[in-house]
Motif scaffolding. Sequence first.
Motif, PDB file in Angstrom:
ATOM      1  N   THR A 185       0.830  -1.210   0.000  1.00  0.00           N
ATOM      2  CA  THR A 185       0.000   0.000   0.000  1.00  0.00           C
ATOM      3  C   THR A 185       0.859   1.253   0.000  1.00  0.00           C
ATOM      4  OG1 THR A 185      -1.756  -1.166   1.204  1.00  0.00           O
ATOM      5  CG2 THR A 185      -1.813   1.237   1.237  1.00  0.00           C
ATOM      6  N   LEU A 186       1.871   1.308   0.859  1.00  0.00           N
ATOM      7  CA  LEU A 186       2.712   2.504   0.960  1.00  0.00           C
ATOM      8  C   LEU A 186       3.530   2.723  -0.305  1.00  0.00           C
ATOM      9  CD1 LEU A 186       3.934   2.167   4.666  1.00  0.00           C
ATOM     10  CD2 LEU A 186       2.160   3.693   3.761  1.00  0.00           C
ATOM     11  N   ALA A 187       4.095   1.648  -0.859  1.00  0.00           N
ATOM     12  CA  ALA A 187       4.883   1.779  -2.097  1.00  0.00           C
ATOM     13  C   ALA A 187       3.994   2.230  -3.251  1.00  0.00           C
ATOM     14  CB  ALA A 187       5.556   0.451  -2.426  1.00  0.00           C
ATOM     15  N   SER A 188       2.791   1.670  -3.314  1.00  0.00           N
ATOM     16  CA  SER A 188       1.857   2.051  -4.365  1.00  0.00           C
ATOM     17  C   SER A 188       1.480   3.524  -4.255  1.00  0.00           C
ATOM     18  CB  SER A 188       0.599   1.179  -4.280  1.00  0.00           C
ATOM     19  OG  SER A 188      -0.405   1.626  -5.156  1.00  0.00           O
ATOM     20  N   LEU A 189       1.228   3.981  -3.045  1.00  0.00           N
ATOM     21  CA  LEU A 189       0.798   5.359  -2.847  1.00  0.00           C
ATOM     22  C   LEU A 189       1.915   6.347  -3.177  1.00  0.00           C
ATOM     23  CD1 LEU A 189      -1.309   7.382  -2.005  1.00  0.00           C
ATOM     24  CD2 LEU A 189      -0.711   6.967   0.388  1.00  0.00           C
ATOM     25  N   ILE A 190       3.124   6.064  -2.741  1.00  0.00           N
ATOM     26  CA  ILE A 190       4.218   7.002  -3.034  1.00  0.00           C
ATOM     27  C   ILE A 190       4.511   7.032  -4.525  1.00  0.00           C
ATOM     28  CG2 ILE A 190       6.154   5.393  -2.731  1.00  0.00           C
ATOM     29  CD1 ILE A 190       5.957   9.055  -1.519  1.00  0.00           C
ATOM     30  N   GLY A 191       4.356   5.883  -5.220  1.00  0.00           N
ATOM     31  CA  GLY A 191       4.523   5.866  -6.671  1.00  0.00           C
ATOM     32  C   GLY A 191       3.447   6.680  -7.371  1.00  0.00           C
ATOM     33  N   ALA A 192       2.205   6.594  -6.875  1.00  0.00           N
ATOM     34  CA  ALA A 192       1.117   7.377  -7.453  1.00  0.00           C
ATOM     35  C   ALA A 192       1.355   8.872  -7.244  1.00  0.00           C
ATOM     36  CB  ALA A 192      -0.217   6.957  -6.832  1.00  0.00           C
ATOM     37  N   VAL A 193       1.880   9.254  -6.076  1.00  0.00           N
ATOM     38  CA  VAL A 193       2.171  10.660  -5.804  1.00  0.00           C
ATOM     39  C   VAL A 193       3.240  11.179  -6.758  1.00  0.00           C
ATOM     40  CG1 VAL A 193       3.148  12.251  -4.101  1.00  0.00           C
ATOM     41  CG2 VAL A 193       1.433  10.584  -3.399  1.00  0.00           C
ATOM     42  N   VAL A 194       4.294  10.401  -6.951  1.00  0.00           N
ATOM     43  CA  VAL A 194       5.365  10.801  -7.890  1.00  0.00           C
ATOM     44  C   VAL A 194       4.801  10.963  -9.304  1.00  0.00           C
ATOM     45  CG1 VAL A 194       7.520  10.055  -8.981  1.00  0.00           C
ATOM     46  CG2 VAL A 194       7.204   9.781  -6.511  1.00  0.00           C
ATOM     47  N   SER A 195       3.914  10.067  -9.708  1.00  0.00           N
ATOM     48  CA  SER A 195       3.308  10.154 -11.038  1.00  0.00           C
ATOM     49  C   SER A 195       2.435  11.398 -11.169  1.00  0.00           C
ATOM     50  CB  SER A 195       2.471   8.898 -11.309  1.00  0.00           C
ATOM     51  OG  SER A 195       3.255   7.731 -11.205  1.00  0.00           O
ATOM     52  N   LEU A 196       1.711  11.749 -10.103  1.00  0.00           N
ATOM     53  CA  LEU A 196       0.907  12.968 -10.125  1.00  0.00           C
ATOM     54  C   LEU A 196       1.787  14.209 -10.227  1.00  0.00           C
ATOM     55  CD1 LEU A 196      -1.754  12.019  -7.428  1.00  0.00           C
ATOM     56  CD2 LEU A 196      -2.198  12.384  -9.857  1.00  0.00           C
ATOM     57  N   VAL A 197       2.928  14.185  -9.563  1.00  0.00           N
ATOM     58  CA  VAL A 197       3.884  15.291  -9.684  1.00  0.00           C
ATOM     59  C   VAL A 197       4.374  15.401 -11.130  1.00  0.00           C
ATOM     60  CG1 VAL A 197       6.183  16.092  -9.002  1.00  0.00           C
ATOM     61  CG2 VAL A 197       4.596  15.217  -7.264  1.00  0.00           C
ATOM     62  N   TRP A 198       4.650  14.242 -11.758  1.00  0.00           N
ATOM     63  CA  TRP A 198       5.069  14.233 -13.166  1.00  0.00           C
ATOM     64  C   TRP A 198       3.980  14.856 -14.045  1.00  0.00           C
ATOM     65  CZ3 TRP A 198       9.327  12.447 -16.056  1.00  0.00           C
ATOM     66  CH2 TRP A 198       9.110  12.309 -17.420  1.00  0.00           C
ATOM     67  N   LEU A 199       2.717  14.470 -13.825  1.00  0.00           N
ATOM     68  CA  LEU A 199       1.619  15.035 -14.597  1.00  0.00           C
ATOM     69  C   LEU A 199       1.508  16.545 -14.387  1.00  0.00           C
ATOM     70  CD1 LEU A 199      -1.162  12.327 -14.121  1.00  0.00           C
ATOM     71  CD2 LEU A 199      -0.307  13.147 -16.315  1.00  0.00           C
ATOM     72  N   ALA A 200       1.661  16.985 -13.138  1.00  0.00           N
ATOM     73  CA  ALA A 200       1.584  18.417 -12.846  1.00  0.00           C
ATOM     74  C   ALA A 200       2.689  19.180 -13.564  1.00  0.00           C
ATOM     75  CB  ALA A 200       1.666  18.640 -11.337  1.00  0.00           C
ATOM     76  N   ILE A 201       3.893  18.635 -13.541  1.00  0.00           N
ATOM     77  CA  ILE A 201       5.015  19.286 -14.231  1.00  0.00           C
ATOM     78  C   ILE A 201       4.767  19.317 -15.733  1.00  0.00           C
ATOM     79  CG2 ILE A 201       7.467  19.085 -14.787  1.00  0.00           C
ATOM     80  CD1 ILE A 201       7.891  17.953 -11.975  1.00  0.00           C
ATOM     81  N   GLY A 202       4.229  18.215 -16.271  1.00  0.00           N
ATOM     82  CA  GLY A 202       3.936  18.165 -17.698  1.00  0.00           C
ATOM     83  C   GLY A 202       2.952  19.250 -18.114  1.00  0.00           C
ATOM     84  N   PHE A 203       1.854  19.395 -17.372  1.00  0.00           N
ATOM     85  CA  PHE A 203       0.870  20.420 -17.707  1.00  0.00           C
ATOM     86  C   PHE A 203       1.413  21.821 -17.448  1.00  0.00           C
ATOM     87  CE2 PHE A 203      -2.270  16.951 -17.598  1.00  0.00           C
ATOM     88  CZ  PHE A 203      -2.988  17.263 -18.732  1.00  0.00           C
TER      89      PHE A 203
END
Length: 438
Positions: A185-203
Motif C-alpha cells: 500500500t505505501l509503495a503504491s501510494l508514493i509511486g502514485a504521488v510521484v506520477s501525479l507530480v510528473w503530470l503536474a510538471i507536464g501540464f
Amino acid sequence: MLQMGGDGTLFHVFDVVKWFPWCSRKSRYMLGLAGIPSVIQFVGFLFMPESPRWLITKLREEEARHVLQTIRGHIDVDDEFDSIKKSCIEDEMELQGRAHKPIIIQMLQTPAMRRALCVGCGLQMIQQFVGINTVMYYSATIIKMSGVKDPSMAIWLSAVTAFVNFLFTFIGLYLVEKIGRRPLTLASLIGAVVSLVWLAIGFQLVALYSPPVSYQGPVTGSNLSGTCSTYSTCNQCMVDLNCGYCYMDTSLGPANGSCLSTSFNNPLQAFSGRCNKTSLPGELTWAYDYCPTDYAWMAMVGLVLYLIFFAPGMGPMPWTINSEIYPLWARSTGTSVATFCNWMCNLLVSMTFLTMTETFTKYGTFWLYAGLGALGFFFLLILLPETKGKSLEEVEGLFARPWCGGGKPMSYTEKSIQYVHIRGLNRDGRESDLDSPE
C-alpha cells in the motif's frame, strides 16, 4: 480485484466501440459489455466456499474444518479451528451482553473498533483523493488537454491506460502475500504521488511554453466585445470557455495563432474570423480544448506510470484491508461505512475535476492531488498496521493499543491457564478441598 481491474478496461472499451462502423446500435453494445465482468464474477462465486467462521456460527463444524484445511493446505488445523470456535462463542456472548444499540454506535464506543474504522475509512478516502477515478473517467479528456488534437487518438490512448490498470491489478494478486499489505500500500501510494507530480510538471510545461497569440483578426460584434482578443497565449485562451485557438499547423510548429470567440455549446467553429467554418483549408487548425505543444507525451507517460503504481496496491488494498480489520459482529457495518466514504469521495472528486482545472489550472489540480496523496502517505505510514498472516483476533489486538500511548499491541496468540478450586471426595469417601497451586 478482477472487478476493479476490469472496470476501467471495460469503461474505455465502451468508448472504443463507437469507432467501429459495424456497431450501428452502439449504446446496446456498450451496455452489453458491462455484463461480461459480472458473469465472470458470478461464475467465480459458485466455486467460493463459505467462511469457516460463518459455518461455525451455524453449527456446521465439520464443513468449517474441511474449508479451513483446504485454505491452509494441510490437515492439522485443530489449534486454529479451536481458536476460531472460541472467538465465535466470545463474540456471540459479547453481542448478547451489549445494549441494544445500532452497531455503528457500538463501534464508535469501542476504542479498538473506532481506530479500525478510522483506518478503513482513511484508506478509502485516500484512494479517491489521489484522483484514481478522475484518471479513469477523464483519461481521454486529460490526454486531449495535454495537446493531442485527434479525438480518436485520445480515445485509443485512454484505452491503453485502462489496459495497464487491468494488467497491473494481477501484479497485486502476486505481491500481496509476498511482501504484505502495508508495504504494498505505501509503495503504491508514493509511486502514485510521484506520477501525479510528473503530470503536474507536464501540464505546467504545456502552460509555460504555450504558443502565443500573434495574429489579430478583425474584432466584430459577434466577438463578444473583443474579450478573446485580449489574451496573449493559447493557454490563457483555453481558460475561457467562450474562446478557441485558431492557428496554422506548420512543420515548424504552430504559427499565426489567434484567440477567437466561440460558444461553449457549439465549440466546433469560431463565431467569426478565419476559423468560422467546420471544414478549414490547408494548415489552418481550430483548437477548442487543447493547445498545440511538444509536451503532450508527458501526460501519456504520467498516466501510465500512475496506473502502474496504483493498480497493484492502492486499487485493491483498501478493500482487502477493510475485510480483515473488523471482528465478525462489526464487519458488515464497518465495511459499509468505509464503502460509503469511498463512493462519496468518488462523487466529490469526479464532479469537481473539470471545475478545478478551470479554477486552479490543469497543473494546479494535479499538484493538489499529489499533496493530498502525500498527506495520506504519512497518515498510513503512522497508523496502518500489517495484517498479513494474522488471524481476526490478532488483527483486533493491533488496534487495542492507543495511538498516542505506549505499550505493546494486545496479543491473542498466547495461551492462558486458569487454575480453579475443585471440591471432591478422597479415596476413603471423605469430602476434601483440593487447592490448585499458586
